[in-house]
Design a protein around this motif. Structure first.
Motif, short mmCIF file in Angstrom:
data_model
loop_
_atom_site.label_atom_id
_atom_site.label_comp_id
_atom_site.label_asym_id
_atom_site.label_seq_id
_atom_site.Cartn_x
_atom_site.Cartn_y
_atom_site.Cartn_z
N LEU A 56 0.83 -1.20 0.00
CA LEU A 56 0.00 0.00 0.00
C LEU A 56 0.87 1.26 0.00
CD1 LEU A 56 -2.78 1.31 0.11
CD2 LEU A 56 -2.78 1.00 2.60
N SER A 57 1.97 1.22 0.73
CA SER A 57 2.90 2.34 0.75
C SER A 57 3.49 2.60 -0.64
CB SER A 57 4.03 2.06 1.75
OG SER A 57 4.98 3.09 1.74
N GLN A 58 3.85 1.52 -1.33
CA GLN A 58 4.40 1.67 -2.69
C GLN A 58 3.35 2.24 -3.64
OE1 GLN A 58 7.72 0.94 -4.00
NE2 GLN A 58 6.69 2.25 -5.47
N GLU A 59 2.10 1.81 -3.46
CA GLU A 59 1.02 2.32 -4.29
C GLU A 59 0.82 3.82 -4.07
OE1 GLU A 59 -3.75 1.46 -4.97
OE2 GLU A 59 -2.51 -0.05 -3.95
N LEU A 60 0.84 4.26 -2.82
CA LEU A 60 0.66 5.67 -2.51
C LEU A 60 1.87 6.49 -2.98
CD1 LEU A 60 -1.13 5.91 0.95
CD2 LEU A 60 -2.05 5.47 -1.33
N ASN A 61 3.07 5.94 -2.83
CA ASN A 61 4.26 6.64 -3.33
C ASN A 61 4.16 6.85 -4.84
OD1 ASN A 61 6.41 7.42 -1.45
ND2 ASN A 61 6.32 5.31 -0.77
N SER A 62 3.62 5.86 -5.54
CA SER A 62 3.43 6.00 -6.99
C SER A 62 2.46 7.14 -7.29
CB SER A 62 2.90 4.69 -7.59
OG SER A 62 3.84 3.65 -7.42
N LYS A 63 1.42 7.26 -6.49
CA LYS A 63 0.44 8.34 -6.68
C LYS A 63 1.09 9.70 -6.39
CE LYS A 63 -3.65 5.55 -5.53
NZ LYS A 63 -4.49 5.76 -6.71
N GLY A 121 -15.47 0.70 -13.36
CA GLY A 121 -15.56 0.26 -11.97
C GLY A 121 -14.37 -0.54 -11.49
N LYS A 122 -13.29 -0.60 -12.31
CA LYS A 122 -12.09 -1.33 -11.90
C LYS A 122 -11.22 -0.44 -11.01
CE LYS A 122 -11.80 -4.05 -16.18
NZ LYS A 122 -10.92 -4.41 -17.32
N THR A 123 -10.64 -1.02 -9.96
CA THR A 123 -9.73 -0.28 -9.09
C THR A 123 -8.41 -0.04 -9.83
OG1 THR A 123 -10.70 -1.26 -7.10
CG2 THR A 123 -8.50 -0.30 -6.90
N ILE A 124 -7.96 1.22 -9.85
CA ILE A 124 -6.74 1.58 -10.58
C ILE A 124 -5.51 1.30 -9.72
CG2 ILE A 124 -5.43 3.48 -11.61
CD1 ILE A 124 -8.13 4.77 -12.31
N LYS A 125 -4.57 0.56 -10.29
CA LYS A 125 -3.30 0.24 -9.64
C LYS A 125 -2.15 0.66 -10.56
CE LYS A 125 -4.72 -2.51 -6.10
NZ LYS A 125 -4.31 -2.38 -4.69
#
Length: 328
Positions: free
Chosen positions: A67-74, A135-139
């Motif tokens: 989750l941290s990596q995902e937020l860092n990407s954002k 409706g797909k979650t973006i990753k």
């Protein structure tokens, strides 16, 4: 200039890296864990070890890191698309919180924290969950590559979208190299890098090779079912996957495999039916200290070129000139 990580130090005088470091040195400060903890006094007994196993069995370190990596990407996607530092402060604070949470999980074996970790994770995840028009979650795009490797890729539920972040830049570069050639035949097979002069078809232990492939196929079958069912909690899935993979690595690693059999196995991966086992068989050879496999690679070593600083060198790197010479 120096950068520090928990187990890495980088020292450089490269002006490009120094400029980047100075640019952000005050923008991303180190987060500090100030959550109070109660130290646990434990004894080396079976009862205490069992209690510790139970309390740490639901450790969420992997979920927190992802989750941290995902937020860092954002964060970097926003900054690279024109956002200012003040625009990403809220999400950056949550990244810092995740960092503290990972420290708490690491320390949970020796300390007790009054934190409901699952609830904290869900709160942050829901705060930044975004969906596309379907409706797909973006990753981030590179998450999809990892999901394919681990066996839980799901493009019906997730949209693995390319973002302006370093990991997606890297994956895009790898993809361009991977798919730039016209035919698979243009790629060099791994066994072609090895010294096959002593390969003897009569010395191949086919019974042993068949046993190895049989174990690999059984493992792959189990994992396909494991990640296709919803019967198991994701954390239990990963624990079972790791245990089964380690058992396979250990089984193959302890076998006494001769060079001809190793090369035979690597050649067998050219068969279209066996290509899907490529990663697993390489993990089996590299994932356990199989001395024969490493010796085969070492014996295939040829003289290597290296760069040496030279005033009349034809290569220029950061203002210095270099020539190619053979290593002694």
């Amino acid at each position: 200039m120096r950068w520090f990580d928990s187990d890495t130090t980088m020292i450089t005088d490269n002006p490009v890296l120094i400029k980047a470091g100075r640019k952000n040195i005050n923008n991303f400060k180190v987060s500090i864990n100030k959550v109070e903890a109660k130290k646990i006094k434990r004894f080396y007994t079976a009862e205490q070890k069992a209690d510790l196993d139970i309390k740490t069995s639901n450790n969420q370190i992997g979920v927190i890191i992802n989750l941290s990596q995902e937020l860092n990407s954002k964060v970097w996607d926003k900054l690279n698309n024109g956002a200012k530092l003040e625009d990403i402060q809220d999400i950056y604070k949550d990244v810092c919180q995740l960092n503290v949470m990972s420290n708490i999980e690491i320390d949970s074996a020796k300390k007790e924290f009054d934190v409901v970790m699952n609830q904290e994770i869900e709160n942050i995840r829901n705060k930044y969950r975004t969906k596309d028009k379907d409706g797909k979650t973006i990753k981030p795009y590179f998450f999809g590559i990892i999901a394919k490797e681990k066996g839980y890729f799901n493009d019906d539920k997730f949209n693995y979208k390319k973002m302006n972040t370093s990991m997606d830049y890297l994956e895009e570069l790898i993809d361009s190299k991977r798919f730039s050639r016209k035919t698979p035949k243009e790629f060099i097979k791994f066994y072609e890098l090895l010294n096959t002069e002593n390969y003897d078809n009569n010395k191949v232990n086919r019974q042993q090779a068949q046993r190895i492939m049989s174990e690999i196929k059984k493992f792959e079958g189990k994992m396909k079912y494991l990640f296709s069912t919803t019967l198991f909690d994701p954390s239990c899935q990963m624990i079972y996957y790791q245990n089964q993979r380690n058992a396979l690595m250990e089984y193959i690693g302890r076998l006494n495999i001769n060079d001809s059999t190793i090369i035979y196995l690597l050649k067998s991966l050219d068969n279209s039916e066996n290509q899907k086992y490529y990663q697993t068989i390489f993990k089996a050879f590299f994932g356990y200290p199989n001395e024969r496999f490493y010796e085969l690679i070492k014996s295939s070593n040829e003289k290597m070129l290296e760069l040496a600083q030279s005033e009349d060198g034809i290569l220029e790197i950061f203002g210095y000139r270099y020539s190619k010479i053979y290593k002694n």
